[in-house]
Design a protein around this motif. Structure first.
Motif, mmCIF file in Angstrom:
data_model
loop_
_atom_site.group_PDB
_atom_site.id
_atom_site.type_symbol
_atom_site.label_atom_id
_atom_site.label_comp_id
_atom_site.label_asym_id
_atom_site.label_seq_id
_atom_site.Cartn_x
_atom_site.Cartn_y
_atom_site.Cartn_z
ATOM 1 N N ALA A 258 1.083 -1.294 -0.192
ATOM 2 C CA ALA A 258 0.037 -0.523 0.021
ATOM 3 C C ALA A 258 0.977 1.186 0.152
ATOM 4 C CB ALA A 258 -0.819 0.004 1.274
ATOM 5 N N THR A 264 -3.999 6.859 2.216
ATOM 6 C CA THR A 264 -4.457 5.331 2.580
ATOM 7 C C THR A 264 -5.682 4.799 3.506
ATOM 8 O OG1 THR A 264 -2.310 5.380 2.448
ATOM 9 C CG2 THR A 264 -3.284 3.319 2.780
ATOM 10 N N CYS A 268 -6.381 -1.004 2.435
ATOM 11 C CA CYS A 268 -4.865 -0.622 2.313
ATOM 12 C C CYS A 268 -3.897 -1.078 3.318
ATOM 13 C CB CYS A 268 -4.943 0.201 1.015
ATOM 14 S SG CYS A 268 -6.185 -0.242 -0.382
ATOM 15 N N ARG A 269 -3.767 -0.130 4.008
ATOM 16 C CA ARG A 269 -3.320 -0.115 5.472
ATOM 17 C C ARG A 269 -3.487 -1.757 6.463
ATOM 18 N NH1 ARG A 269 -1.217 4.456 7.322
ATOM 19 N NH2 ARG A 269 -2.613 5.664 6.046
ATOM 20 N N SER A 296 -3.013 0.514 -4.340
ATOM 21 C CA SER A 296 -1.858 0.331 -3.885
ATOM 22 C C SER A 296 -1.701 -0.997 -5.457
ATOM 23 C CB SER A 296 -2.560 -1.280 -2.855
ATOM 24 O OG SER A 296 -3.033 -0.637 -2.267
#
Length: 325
Positions: A258, A264, A268-269, A296
């Motif tokens: 990512a 973000t 995705c984190r 990402s």
């Protein structure tokens, strides 16, 4: 052996390069958008110039009146020009249906003209977005191969991207919707919302200028969705190409990468740094894009270099043996 940190950095770099390609596309699309919005503004002001009362307003009942014989004849002349212009077949079919009608309201005629004003915008996407997708696939696939050839001792098995696989990647549905479906859906939503915004502005007694601003809001939403569509589908094409390159290089695992900043997403984190099997890669589950506007990417994972090199050397030997048979 190329280090994991280098692989991650190259993956992020590749994602940023494809993002710049999207920004270039969006910049050109914005030019077309501005031209089309100006045309719509001209059409709306001309409509008010023709039918507005002394206060510069048009009530909804006035707008819904049928075109008189002279106006209908002028409208049909416009249709004849539009039908043979550079437009989509779907819109041409719609125009032909109006051409067969014996009566058309003023409001219907205006809405159709506004849709025609935005037709160039739709055509630009239909022509150039597939080009951007193909560029993302080819760049990502061969850039990934180049990185692996330089980073893995002994190199990797090189498999060119054939037309069939390229076509398959380009036709892949993103979130269960194909590119052409999404393009036409966005356009249809614009026409639908236009059919709500325009009568609403008239019923509220808006002037020509304010009615034009209301219509611009609908066009602005269309533009936002179009750029979001481009970013999401280009990201998807990039990651599909990477997975294909890994698979052809006999790599079995990939890492989710990512771009970490204040934009973000939570999903995705959470996925960043997780490792998955190539055979289980699935967009929206463990492979980006996970959502619209996803940035990402992925990077290859080679757990045992010696084992991987032996597997690669065997595959190369087998391929050469087959080529001499």
């Amino acid at each position: 052996m190329i280090k994991l940190e280098q692989l991650i950095n190259k993956s992020v770099s590749q994602a940023l390069i494809t993002e710049r390609a999207v920004l270039r596309y969006a910049k050109e699309l914005e030019k077309v958008y501005s031209k089309c919005v100006d045309a719509m503004n001209t059409s709306i002001l001309a409509f008010f110039g023709k039918y507005a009362d002394s206060e510069g307003k048009i009530n909804l009942s006035t707008a819904k009146r049928k075109l008189n014989d002279k106006e209908l004849k002028e409208f049909k002349k416009k249709l004849d020009i539009w039908i043979y212009a550079d437009i989509s077949e779907a819109f041409r079919t719609k125009l032909n249906r109006y051409d067969d009608r014996l009566s058309v309201s003023r409001l219907e005629a205006l809405q159709l003209e506004l849709e025609y004003d935005m037709e160039e915008y739709h055509l630009y996407q239909a022509e150039y977005l597939p080009v951007a997708l193909e560029g993302a696939v080819l760049y990502s696939y061969y850039n990934t191969y180049y990185m692996l050839c330089r980073g893995v001792k002994g190199g990797v098995v090189f498999v060119p991207l054939d037309d069939e696989t390229l076509g398959k990647i380009l036709k892949t549905k993103r979130f269960d919707v194909g590119l052409w479906e999404r393009l036409h859906s966005n356009k249809a939503n614009f026409a639908y919302n236009l059919g709500i915004k325009l009568p609403s502005a008239l019923s509220r007694g808006f002037s020509g200028e304010k009615s034009s601003e209301e219509v611009k809001k609908t066009a602005k939403t269309y533009n936002f969705k179009s750029i979001s569509l481009a970013r999401t589908y280009v990201n998807s094409a990039m990651n599909d190409a990477n997975i294909e390159a890994y698979r052809n290089s006999l790599i079995t695992h990939y890492r989710y990468v990512a771009i970490l900043d204040n934009r973000t997403s939570e999903i995705c984190r959470e996925l960043d740094g997780n490792i998955f099997k190539i055979s289980e890669a699935e967009q929206g589950v463990n492979l980006p894009p996970m959502h619209n506007n996803c940035r990402s990417s992925v990077c290859p994972i080679i757990k045992d270099e010696d084992s991987f090199r032996r597997k690669t050397e065997k595959a190369t030997t087998d391929a050469l043996a087959i080529s001499y048979i």
